[in-house]
Write a protein that holds these residues in place. Structure first.
Motif, short mmCIF file in Angstrom:
data_model
loop_
_atom_site.label_atom_id
_atom_site.label_comp_id
_atom_site.label_asym_id
_atom_site.label_seq_id
_atom_site.Cartn_x
_atom_site.Cartn_y
_atom_site.Cartn_z
N SER A 358 0.85 -1.22 -0.09
CA SER A 358 0.00 -0.16 -0.03
C SER A 358 0.88 1.17 0.13
CB SER A 358 -0.83 0.05 1.20
OG SER A 358 -1.59 1.18 1.35
N ALA A 396 -7.31 2.68 -0.45
CA ALA A 396 -8.31 3.01 0.50
C ALA A 396 -9.15 2.13 0.83
CB ALA A 396 -8.99 4.26 -0.25
N SER A 399 -6.99 -0.54 5.42
CA SER A 399 -6.02 0.40 6.30
C SER A 399 -4.78 -0.27 6.50
CB SER A 399 -7.01 0.74 7.75
OG SER A 399 -6.15 1.35 8.66
N THR A 401 -2.80 0.84 8.72
CA THR A 401 -2.65 1.12 10.20
C THR A 401 -3.32 -0.25 10.86
OG1 THR A 401 -3.06 3.23 9.97
CG2 THR A 401 -3.39 2.43 12.21
N HIS A 402 -4.54 -0.66 10.48
CA HIS A 402 -5.09 -1.99 11.06
C HIS A 402 -3.93 -3.24 11.08
CE1 HIS A 402 -9.14 -0.27 10.70
NE2 HIS A 402 -8.57 0.44 11.99
#
Length: 423
Positions: A358, A396, A399, A401-402
């Motif tokens: 990503s 998008a 995530s 982050t997750h």
């Protein structure tokens, strides 16, 4: 030794050589990728439903690639499928995503059903080159909006009602895999639906920022009949009762989409390289004695440094994606023998691949627009913005982050990443 009679019974045709078939896929994929790359920008700007693109996939035989070999000799493995997704995505990110979702959803009978029922569906799917679409995400009955799709029991089966948005396949899929809530029992069921039924209506999206050719949009179901044989499986209420093998379904999709992101980045780099080799840049030289590089395309030291960083980012992403692909392929071969700990290890590798690709895809597709400015224009330029738009929309959907949080929790505390059936 006497010769065989020329009028005697003919010998049966030899079975296809599976090794020969395996060697065929790279060639077929390369030819199709070249074909898609030739008019990718024109098709992206037109933004039409991918009817022609799906016909090209069928002509190449790619929809049946993951089916078992059998008498058709078409089947291959997940490693090959991921390589195909990545190369197609380098030519056209939208079609790469469409193919990635198709491959994962085409395995839904295996993930959620019995082997016998899966085999019964795979043969017609391979023979007719079905394109699979849909989603198995099932919001619980307790959610704020309630389930999007419901199954109501009726004599002889069920009827399906509701409306749901899909990321790919609207209007072009031959079969839809759907997650729906049974109104009678409250069970979450995975069902197979033929979108050609008159009670099925679709509304494709035409104005997406990127990934415009995936056939995204919404589909409505108004009393669509569902036979008992079209129920692929039941999803347990408690996630801990979900088999580790079924829990590979969303991981397979996440990894397939990581291959799409990596393919988009690699395709952007390859096209930008061709432009930079032929187009001078006006950046000043680091050393005044070196002179300007206006008449020496591809020799600007700043340009070389920039490409070095981007190529390193692509190699880094590939280095993380490959072990995740190997681990997933091994896990899928184990089927119901897959253990909980093995599934958790695969989940961590997939999360790492997802996070790294990503970031790399966004870095690469953003920077190439800077490296090729002056060679691009909205009207008649190479259209490098499409790579960025495609990468932005694709990444998008999840995530990083997750994913990174799950990796950290697993590393520090030995916690297994949460189970999910969102595909």
């Amino acid at each position: 030794m006497p010769k065989k009679s020329a009028t005697g019974p003919s010998s049966p045709a030899p079975e296809p050589d599976h090794a020969t078939e395996e060697r065929r896929w790279p060639r077929v994929t390369r030819e199709l990728a070249d074909d898609l790359a030739f008019d990718a920008l024109t098709r992206d700007r037109a933004g039409k439903p991918p009817v022609d693109e799906v016909a090209r996939l069928r002509e190449a035989g790619l929809p049946a690639l993951l089916m078992p070999p059998g008498p058709l000799g078409r089947g291959s493995d997940w490693r090959t499928a991921c390589a195909v997704i990545r190369e197609i995505a380098a030519a056209d990110g939208s079609i790469g995503e469409l193919l990635a979702r198709h491959y994962v959803l085409s395995w839904s009978p295996r993930f959620f059903g019995a082997p016998q029922s899966a085999e019964g569906l795979e043969l017609p799917a391979a023979e007719e080159q079905w394109l699979w679409g849909g989603s198995t995400d099932i919001p619980g009955a307790e959610s704020a909006t309630g389930p999007e799709l419901t199954l109501t029991p009726v004599p002889g089966g069920y009827v399906l009602n509701g409306r749901k948005a899909f990321a790919a396949g609207v209007g072009v899929a031959d079969r839809l895999v759907l997650g729906a809530l049974c109104t009678d029992t409250g069970e979450s069921l995975i069902v197979l639906v033929d979108p050609a039924h008159p009670a099925v209506t679709s509304a494709p999206e035409h104005d997406r920022l990127g990934q415009r050719l995936t056939g995204s949009g919404s589909i409505g179901f108004d009393g669509v009949p569902v036979r008992p044989g079209d129920i692929l499986g039941v999803v347990p209420r408690d996630e801990h009762d979900l088999s580790p093998f079924a829990a590979l379904a969303p991981l397979a999709l996440r990894l397939a989409l990581a291959h799409v992101a990596l393919g988009i980045a690699e395709g952007a780099l390859a096209e930008a390289r061709d432009v930079s080799r032929a187009t001078p840049r006006g950046w000043p030289a680091a050393d005044p004695d070196d002179g300007a590089y206006a008449d020496r395309p591809g020799r600007d030291p700043y340009l070389l440094l920039a490409y070095g960083e981007l190529v390193a980012a692509a190699h880094t992403a590939a280095a993380v994606v490959e072990p995740a692909t190997e681990a997933l392929a091994r896990g899928l071969l184990l089927e119901q023998d897959l253990g909980v700990d093995e599934r958790a290890d695969i989940a961590v590798l997939v999360a790492a691949a997802e996070a790294v690709t990503s970031r790399s895809a966004m870095l690469i597709t953003t920077r190439i627009m800077e490296l090729t400015d002056g060679a691009d224009s909205p009207a008649d330029g190479p259209g490098f913005d499409r790579f960025w738009r495609n990468a932005r929309v694709l990444t998008a959907q999840g995530s990083p982050t997750h994913s990174l949080r799950d990796i950290g929790d697993h590393y520090l505390n030995g916690t297994h990443p949460a189970l999910s059936l969102r595909i």
